[in-house]
Design an enzyme around this catalytic site. Structure first.
Site, PDB file in Angstrom:
ATOM      1  N   CYS A   1      10.910  -5.145  34.671  1.00  0.00           N
ATOM      2  CA  CYS A   1      12.036  -5.822  35.313  1.00  0.00           C
ATOM      3  C   CYS A   1      11.859  -5.875  36.826  1.00  0.00           C
ATOM      4  O   CYS A   1      12.209  -6.868  37.470  1.00  0.00           O
ATOM      5  CB  CYS A   1      13.346  -5.103  34.988  1.00  0.00           C
ATOM      6  SG  CYS A   1      13.973  -5.391  33.317  1.00  0.00           S
TER       7      CYS A   1
ATOM      8  N   CYS B   1      15.079 -11.702  28.612  1.00  0.00           N
ATOM      9  CA  CYS B   1      13.689 -11.989  28.251  1.00  0.00           C
ATOM     10  C   CYS B   1      13.496 -11.831  26.745  1.00  0.00           C
ATOM     11  O   CYS B   1      14.102 -10.961  26.111  1.00  0.00           O
ATOM     12  CB  CYS B   1      12.748 -11.043  28.992  1.00  0.00           C
ATOM     13  SG  CYS B   1      12.738 -11.265  30.775  1.00  0.00           S
TER      14      CYS B   1
ATOM     15  N   CYS C   1      12.646  -8.274  25.066  1.00  0.00           N
ATOM     16  CA  CYS C   1      13.637  -7.207  25.228  1.00  0.00           C
ATOM     17  C   CYS C   1      15.044  -7.624  24.824  1.00  0.00           C
ATOM     18  O   CYS C   1      16.028  -7.002  25.238  1.00  0.00           O
ATOM     19  CB  CYS C   1      13.629  -6.697  26.669  1.00  0.00           C
ATOM     20  SG  CYS C   1      12.051  -5.966  27.174  1.00  0.00           S
TER      21      CYS C   1
ATOM     22  N   CYS D   1      18.982  -4.844  34.361  1.00  0.00           N
ATOM     23  CA  CYS D   1      17.613  -5.167  34.755  1.00  0.00           C
ATOM     24  C   CYS D   1      17.273  -4.630  36.138  1.00  0.00           C
ATOM     25  O   CYS D   1      16.107  -4.453  36.478  1.00  0.00           O
ATOM     26  CB  CYS D   1      17.397  -6.674  34.730  1.00  0.00           C
ATOM     27  SG  CYS D   1      18.401  -7.572  35.946  1.00  0.00           S
TER      28      CYS D   1
END
Length: 263
Positions: free
Chosen positions: A132, A212, A215, A238
């Site tokens: 991240c 994303c 994840c 994040c």
């Protein structure tokens, strides 16, 4: 003739905004609806050079619709981590066109950073905080460098870590605006219906908070709306909105034979 006194260069490092200014804005707009508030903030330039940060996720259409109604020329920033769902990228293009947003910006991680720190593209699988940091936090920092203030789509109901969100807050000297901080899920649903907004294509499949692809997982009935983010990890953000999860040092038992010196 005496030379004029040398002028000393002074760098003004004062924050753009103070907490007192944020408190004053919170007091002024208490009880004012989000659209009216945004129109006033933009028209009166109360936030200086301001931009919107959008993930183009499941609920993003509401905030973007409000911003577009207030001023479609406000910069809209999307961080493309290069790990996004294809559906998210298509949804971004759809919303930008639908709302007539005229300043859509995309920032991405630096290629040299990825080559040095995530050459395989698998860092998410063993170090999600580090992933991240290089794919979202650093690009976002570059995007915000030229802004005095930024608008986020955070809502208090999304997670226990987001309770009691103020409309205006100060972060690193920049004004952070949360127009939907006090909105409920029902409020969002009502706006979607009333304004016939398009839905993120993954929402119907059970993805209630979309980040994303590696994840993000589906949310089960009764779970926190953000339960599908970083499932299995002690991580809830994040790093854009709060510091990434700290790395906890392992607890070592000094009396365990495995931890005693060999000699």
């Amino acid at each position: 003739m005496a030379e004029p006194a040398r002028q000393i260069d002074i760098i003004d490092a004062r924050p753009t905004f103070t907490q007192q200014q944020a408190d004053a804005l919170n007091a002024r707009f208490e009880g004012v609806d989000a659209l009216t508030m945004l129109k006033a903030v933009f028209a009166e330039k109360l936030a200086g050079h301001v931009g919107v940060v959008s993930s183009f996720g499941a609920e993003s259409a509401v905030l973007l619709d409000l911003v577009a109604k207030a001023d479609p020329g406000i910069p809209v920033i999307f961080v493309d981590t290069l790990k996004m769902f294809a559906e998210t990228l298509h949804y971004r293009d759809l919303l930008v066109k639908r709302f007539g947003l005229t300043d859509s910006r995309i920032v991405a991680p630096r290629p040299e950073t990825l080559a040095a720190k995530d050459e395989t593209g698998l860092r998410w699988s063993y170090d999600p905080d580090g992933c991240c940091d290089i794919r979202k936090v650093e690009p976002m920092k570059r995007a915000k460098d030229g802004l005095d203030a930024w608008i986020s789509g955070r809502k208090a109901f999304q997670a226990s870590t987001r309770k009691n969100l103020p409309r205006f807050e100060v972060e690193d000297g920049k004004l952070k605006i949360n127009p939907l901080g006090d909105w409920t899920k029902d409020d969002l649903e009502a706006w979607f219906i009333a304004h016939d907004l398009p839905r993120h294509p993954l929402e119907a499949q059970g993805y209630l908070s979309i980040g994303c692809e590696p994840c993000t997982s589906k949310v089960m009935p009764g779970e926190d709306p953000r339960a599908g983010r970083w499932r299995g990890w002690d991580k809830v953000e994040c790093g854009i909105h709060s510091p990434v999860s700290p790395i906890v040092s392992p607890t070592v038992d000094p009396d365990d034979p495995a931890n005693l010196p060999v000699f």
